[in-house]
Design a protein around this motif. Structure first.
Motif, PDB file in Angstrom:
ATOM      1  N   LEU A 290      40.593  73.919  57.382  1.00  0.00           N
ATOM      2  CA  LEU A 290      40.889  75.045  56.492  1.00  0.00           C
ATOM      3  C   LEU A 290      40.865  76.355  57.273  1.00  0.00           C
ATOM      4  CD1 LEU A 290      41.308  75.898  53.485  1.00  0.00           C
ATOM      5  CD2 LEU A 290      38.832  76.183  53.366  1.00  0.00           C
ATOM      6  N   GLU A 291      39.851  76.536  58.108  1.00  0.00           N
ATOM      7  CA  GLU A 291      39.735  77.755  58.909  1.00  0.00           C
ATOM      8  C   GLU A 291      40.852  77.850  59.942  1.00  0.00           C
ATOM      9  OE1 GLU A 291      35.783  78.114  60.495  1.00  0.00           O
ATOM     10  OE2 GLU A 291      34.862  77.965  58.510  1.00  0.00           O
TER      11      GLU A 291
ATOM     12  N   SER B 105      43.982  76.121  59.845  1.00  0.00           N
ATOM     13  CA  SER B 105      45.366  75.999  59.374  1.00  0.00           C
ATOM     14  C   SER B 105      45.621  76.572  57.988  1.00  0.00           C
ATOM     15  CB  SER B 105      45.768  74.521  59.371  1.00  0.00           C
ATOM     16  OG  SER B 105      45.546  73.938  60.628  1.00  0.00           O
ATOM     17  N   GLY B 106      44.583  77.040  57.287  1.00  0.00           N
ATOM     18  CA  GLY B 106      44.762  77.505  55.918  1.00  0.00           C
ATOM     19  C   GLY B 106      44.932  76.337  54.965  1.00  0.00           C
ATOM     20  N   TYR B 107      44.957  76.648  53.675  1.00  0.00           N
ATOM     21  CA  TYR B 107      45.045  75.586  52.659  1.00  0.00           C
ATOM     22  C   TYR B 107      46.374  74.837  52.737  1.00  0.00           C
ATOM     23  CZ  TYR B 107      44.798  73.295  48.085  1.00  0.00           C
ATOM     24  OH  TYR B 107      44.780  72.369  47.071  1.00  0.00           O
TER      25      TYR B 107
ATOM     26  N   THR C 166      46.586  72.418  55.677  1.00  0.00           N
ATOM     27  CA  THR C 166      45.573  71.360  55.723  1.00  0.00           C
ATOM     28  C   THR C 166      46.035  70.188  54.879  1.00  0.00           C
ATOM     29  OG1 THR C 166      43.787  72.960  56.033  1.00  0.00           O
ATOM     30  CG2 THR C 166      43.164  70.795  55.214  1.00  0.00           C
TER      31      THR C 166
ATOM     32  N   ARG D  87      39.093  83.048  51.924  1.00  0.00           N
ATOM     33  CA  ARG D  87      40.184  83.438  52.825  1.00  0.00           C
ATOM     34  C   ARG D  87      41.389  82.526  52.621  1.00  0.00           C
ATOM     35  NH1 ARG D  87      36.228  84.422  57.959  1.00  0.00           N
ATOM     36  NH2 ARG D  87      35.928  86.669  57.644  1.00  0.00           N
ATOM     37  N   ALA D  88      41.130  81.233  52.546  1.00  0.00           N
ATOM     38  CA  ALA D  88      42.224  80.280  52.365  1.00  0.00           C
ATOM     39  C   ALA D  88      42.881  80.453  50.995  1.00  0.00           C
ATOM     40  CB  ALA D  88      41.696  78.853  52.534  1.00  0.00           C
TER      41      ALA D  88
ATOM     42  N   ALA E 290      45.351  83.253  50.865  1.00  0.00           N
ATOM     43  CA  ALA E 290      46.608  82.982  51.565  1.00  0.00           C
ATOM     44  C   ALA E 290      47.409  81.838  50.932  1.00  0.00           C
ATOM     45  CB  ALA E 290      46.308  82.646  53.029  1.00  0.00           C
ATOM     46  N   ASP E 291      46.861  81.219  49.907  1.00  0.00           N
ATOM     47  CA  ASP E 291      47.511  80.062  49.273  1.00  0.00           C
ATOM     48  C   ASP E 291      48.433  80.527  48.150  1.00  0.00           C
ATOM     49  OD1 ASP E 291      48.181  77.574  48.152  1.00  0.00           O
ATOM     50  OD2 ASP E 291      46.369  77.554  46.921  1.00  0.00           O
TER      51      ASP E 291
END
Length: 198
Positions: free
Chosen positions: A21-22, A24-26, A29, A106-107, A110-111
């Protein structure tokens, strides 16, 4: 699989999920990527969590479990409501400003799908807020606080406790909190709440 073994495997899977997650982001992942990093089978992940949203909902649930359990336990007693808030504040602040909650937020920010944000709301805030409302209503019944609506009292308490600290943690402008910071800020929030609504 024994309960202890399953719990250990779940922890390994969830650690892998946070790492990805940290990185590649949601959106970036995948269940397959988490399975590969955790050295688990895709079948295990889908059997235990259902899908990616289910896995991340489990992460949020586990992250909020200590705060939820504290409130449930305290509400089962006759303990003074303000004392419950005094105990809750540092734990809640530590949770909301902790590394795992910040990674999830954070994820979620950005999702674009909104899936992770929905999981955060359902398994986090929506699970804890009704218990906080009960604590505040107990304080009102005991004459410790006075307000018209418990939801508005909860918003005030959370604003006093957290303010903009979580967003500042998300964007990296403040460091992780110390236990002493969480304790001091919690006591100050409770003092202000008592002054405003006492």
């Amino acid at each position: 699989m024994r309960a202890q073994t399953r719990s250990q495997r779940q922890e390994e899977i969830e650690i892998a999920a946070y790492k990805l997650l940290e990185k590649s982001g949601y959106a970036g992942t995948s269940m397959q990527g988490i399975a590969r990093m955790a050295k688990a089978s895709n079948e295990t992940l889908y059997n235990w969590y259902g899908d990616k949203q289910g896995l991340f909902k489990a992460l949020v649930t586990r992250n909020a479990a200590e705060v939820k359990a504290l409130l449930e336990q305290e509400l089962s007693t006759e303990r003074n409501a303000l004392a419950i808030l005094g105990q809750l504040g540092p734990k809640l602040l530590g949770l909301l400003l902790g590394e795992r909650a910040i990674a999830l937020n954070r994820a979620a920010a950005a999702d674009a799908s909104g899936e992770l944000g929905a999981a955060l709301g359902e398994a986090g805030r929506d699970a804890v807020l009704p218990l906080l409302l009960k604590v505040l209503e107990r304080a009102q019944s005991a004459g410790q606080l006075s307000f018209e609506r418990s939801d508005q009292a909860a918003i005030l308490y959370l604003n006093l406790l957290v303010g903009d600290l979580q967003i500042r943690r998300v964007i990296g402008t403040v460091p992780p909190p110390t236990a002493a910071f969480c304790e001091e800020r919690s006591q100050r929030a409770l003092s202000y709440l008592s002054q405003i609504m006492g």
